[in-house]
Motif scaffolding. Structure first.
Motif, PDB file in Angstrom:
ATOM      1  N   LEU A   1      13.653   7.217  -7.626  1.00 42.25           N
ATOM      2  CA  LEU A   1      14.692   6.852  -6.672  1.00 42.25           C
ATOM      3  C   LEU A   1      14.068   6.197  -5.436  1.00 42.25           C
ATOM      4  N   ALA A   2      13.013   6.785  -4.920  1.00 40.82           N
ATOM      5  CA  ALA A   2      12.349   6.234  -3.736  1.00 40.82           C
ATOM      6  C   ALA A   2      11.769   4.857  -4.022  1.00 40.82           C
ATOM      7  N   LEU A   3      11.113   4.702  -5.160  1.00 42.23           N
ATOM      8  CA  LEU A   3      10.518   3.410  -5.501  1.00 42.23           C
ATOM      9  C   LEU A   3      11.589   2.368  -5.809  1.00 42.23           C
ATOM     10  N   SER A   4      12.679   2.778  -6.415  1.00 47.38           N
ATOM     11  CA  SER A   4      13.782   1.848  -6.672  1.00 47.38           C
ATOM     12  C   SER A   4      14.418   1.393  -5.362  1.00 47.38           C
ATOM     13  N   LEU A   5      14.584   2.321  -4.432  1.00 47.28           N
ATOM     14  CA  LEU A   5      15.123   1.963  -3.122  1.00 47.28           C
ATOM     15  C   LEU A   5      14.182   1.002  -2.402  1.00 47.28           C
ATOM     16  N   PHE A   6      12.894   1.215  -2.563  1.00 50.29           N
ATOM     17  CA  PHE A   6      11.908   0.288  -1.993  1.00 50.29           C
ATOM     18  C   PHE A   6      12.139  -1.121  -2.535  1.00 50.29           C
ATOM     19  N   LEU A   7      12.351  -1.231  -3.837  1.00 49.97           N
ATOM     20  CA  LEU A   7      12.582  -2.543  -4.457  1.00 49.97           C
ATOM     21  C   LEU A   7      13.887  -3.170  -3.965  1.00 49.97           C
ATOM     22  N   VAL A   8      14.907  -2.356  -3.768  1.00 54.19           N
ATOM     23  CA  VAL A   8      16.188  -2.865  -3.260  1.00 54.19           C
ATOM     24  C   VAL A   8      16.002  -3.410  -1.845  1.00 54.19           C
ATOM     25  N   GLN A   9      15.321  -2.653  -0.981  1.00 54.00           N
ATOM     26  CA  GLN A   9      15.148  -3.136   0.390  1.00 54.00           C
ATOM     27  C   GLN A   9      14.300  -4.393   0.417  1.00 54.00           C
ATOM     28  N   LEU A  10      13.377  -4.525  -0.532  1.00 50.96           N
ATOM     29  CA  LEU A  10      12.559  -5.733  -0.621  1.00 50.96           C
ATOM     30  C   LEU A  10      13.430  -6.946  -0.952  1.00 50.96           C
ATOM     31  N   ALA A  11      14.379  -6.772  -1.851  1.00 55.65           N
ATOM     32  CA  ALA A  11      15.308  -7.856  -2.192  1.00 55.65           C
ATOM     33  C   ALA A  11      16.197  -8.204  -0.994  1.00 55.65           C
TER      34      ALA A  11
ATOM     35  N   ILE B   1       0.843  -1.200   0.000  1.00 55.96           N
ATOM     36  CA  ILE B   1       0.000   0.000   0.000  1.00 55.96           C
ATOM     37  C   ILE B   1       0.875   1.246   0.000  1.00 55.96           C
ATOM     38  N   SER B   2       1.933   1.235   0.792  1.00 57.89           N
ATOM     39  CA  SER B   2       2.833   2.375   0.868  1.00 57.89           C
ATOM     40  C   SER B   2       3.458   2.688  -0.490  1.00 57.89           C
ATOM     41  N   ALA B   3       4.019   1.665  -1.133  1.00 59.92           N
ATOM     42  CA  ALA B   3       4.644   1.875  -2.448  1.00 59.92           C
ATOM     43  C   ALA B   3       3.605   2.311  -3.468  1.00 59.92           C
ATOM     44  N   TRP B   4       2.442   1.714  -3.412  1.00 66.52           N
ATOM     45  CA  TRP B   4       1.366   2.068  -4.340  1.00 66.52           C
ATOM     46  C   TRP B   4       0.959   3.529  -4.191  1.00 66.52           C
ATOM     47  N   LEU B   5       0.850   4.009  -2.950  1.00 67.57           N
ATOM     48  CA  LEU B   5       0.479   5.410  -2.730  1.00 67.57           C
ATOM     49  C   LEU B   5       1.493   6.358  -3.363  1.00 67.57           C
ATOM     50  N   VAL B   6       2.766   6.064  -3.194  1.00 68.70           N
ATOM     51  CA  VAL B   6       3.805   6.915  -3.782  1.00 68.70           C
ATOM     52  C   VAL B   6       3.744   6.822  -5.302  1.00 68.70           C
ATOM     53  N   TRP B   7       3.622   5.613  -5.811  1.00 66.01           N
ATOM     54  CA  TRP B   7       3.571   5.414  -7.266  1.00 66.01           C
ATOM     55  C   TRP B   7       2.367   6.127  -7.880  1.00 66.01           C
ATOM     56  N   ARG B   8       1.190   5.976  -7.277  1.00 63.48           N
ATOM     57  CA  ARG B   8      -0.019   6.530  -7.900  1.00 63.48           C
ATOM     58  C   ARG B   8      -0.040   8.055  -7.854  1.00 63.48           C
ATOM     59  N   GLU B   9       0.636   8.658  -6.897  1.00 62.49           N
ATOM     60  CA  GLU B   9       0.676  10.115  -6.799  1.00 62.49           C
ATOM     61  C   GLU B   9       1.814  10.727  -7.603  1.00 62.49           C
ATOM     62  N   HIS B  10       2.907   9.984  -7.768  1.00 65.12           N
ATOM     63  CA  HIS B  10       4.103  10.568  -8.372  1.00 65.12           C
ATOM     64  C   HIS B  10       4.668   9.775  -9.547  1.00 65.12           C
ATOM     65  N   GLY B  11       4.359   8.495  -9.622  1.00 66.81           N
ATOM     66  CA  GLY B  11       4.899   7.664 -10.692  1.00 66.81           C
ATOM     67  C   GLY B  11       6.402   7.482 -10.561  1.00 66.81           C
ATOM     68  N   PHE B  12       6.957   6.673 -11.448  1.00 73.21           N
ATOM     69  CA  PHE B  12       8.400   6.457 -11.435  1.00 73.21           C
ATOM     70  C   PHE B  12       9.151   7.686 -11.917  1.00 73.21           C
ATOM     71  N   ARG B  13       8.490   8.516 -12.697  1.00 69.66           N
ATOM     72  CA  ARG B  13       9.171   9.704 -13.227  1.00 69.66           C
ATOM     73  C   ARG B  13       9.598  10.639 -12.098  1.00 69.66           C
ATOM     74  N   LYS B  14       8.719  10.864 -11.120  1.00 73.25           N
ATOM     75  CA  LYS B  14       9.029  11.804 -10.038  1.00 73.25           C
ATOM     76  C   LYS B  14       9.505  11.121  -8.763  1.00 73.25           C
ATOM     77  N   ALA B  15       9.231   9.840  -8.617  1.00 71.88           N
ATOM     78  CA  ALA B  15       9.608   9.134  -7.387  1.00 71.88           C
ATOM     79  C   ALA B  15      10.428   7.884  -7.688  1.00 71.88           C
TER      80      ALA B  15
END
Length: 165
Positions: A82-92, A66-80
């Motif tokens: 780095l944050a979303l990529s870091l989220f994916l790294v911490q998930l790994a 839900i957290s990642a989705w909220l950031v993605w839906r408001e900002h997308g990968f274009r504006k967020a």
């Protein structure tokens, strides 16, 4: 205000949920024999029972999605991105811990790795929080659980040096 139309938001939500539960599945593969192994370890008296981990992690993965989705839906990968990529790294990194501890029995590396995970979660929560207070707040239970898990990892590793390198 959402960046995407409702249909894409719904698909995006299920996408983030799927990504989070793929990481959970990778960890689950490593924990097939974890129950018996965990029971065989010397644990501190405050260690939770093994059955508690599954429900806790299920809730945490849902909150993470839900957290990642909220950031993605408001900002997308274009504006967020780095944050979303870091989220994916911490998930790994999250998925790796189970392999280090339960499959490879590398207590020292599992402990070092969970400290790195804790730092990645903290940074991700901060980055998400700057974009959405709710998204940042949704990662606080995850950070709290990993804080507890870090102390537990240390205690179990130190109490089982003969098993956990």
């Amino acid at each position: 205000m959402a960046l995407y139309p409702m249909s894409k938001q719904v698909l995006g939500f299920f996408g983030w949920l799927s990504i989070c539960f793929m990481a959970a599945a990778l960890g689950a593969l490593a924990s097939v024999q974890a129950g018996a192994f965990y029971q065989s370890l010397m644990r501190p008296p405050w260690a939770p029972p093994g059955w508690l981990f599954g429900p806790v992690w299920t809730v945490l993965y849902i909150l993470m999605a839900i957290s990642a989705w909220l950031v993605w839906r408001e900002h997308g990968f274009r504006k967020a991105g780095l944050a979303l990529s870091l989220f994916l790294v911490q998930l790994a990194v999250n998925a790796l811990w189970t392999w280090l501890f339960f499959v490879w029995h590398l207590g020292s590396l599992a402990f070092a790795e969970i400290l790195i995970l804790w730092l990645l979660i903290l940074i991700t929560a901060g980055m998400f929080g700057r974009r959405s207070r709710v998204a940042g707040a949704l990662l606080v239970p995850y950070l709290a659980w990993v804080s507890f898990a870090s102390v537990l990892t240390w205690a179990v590793w130190r109490g089982n040096l003969h098993i956990l390198a």
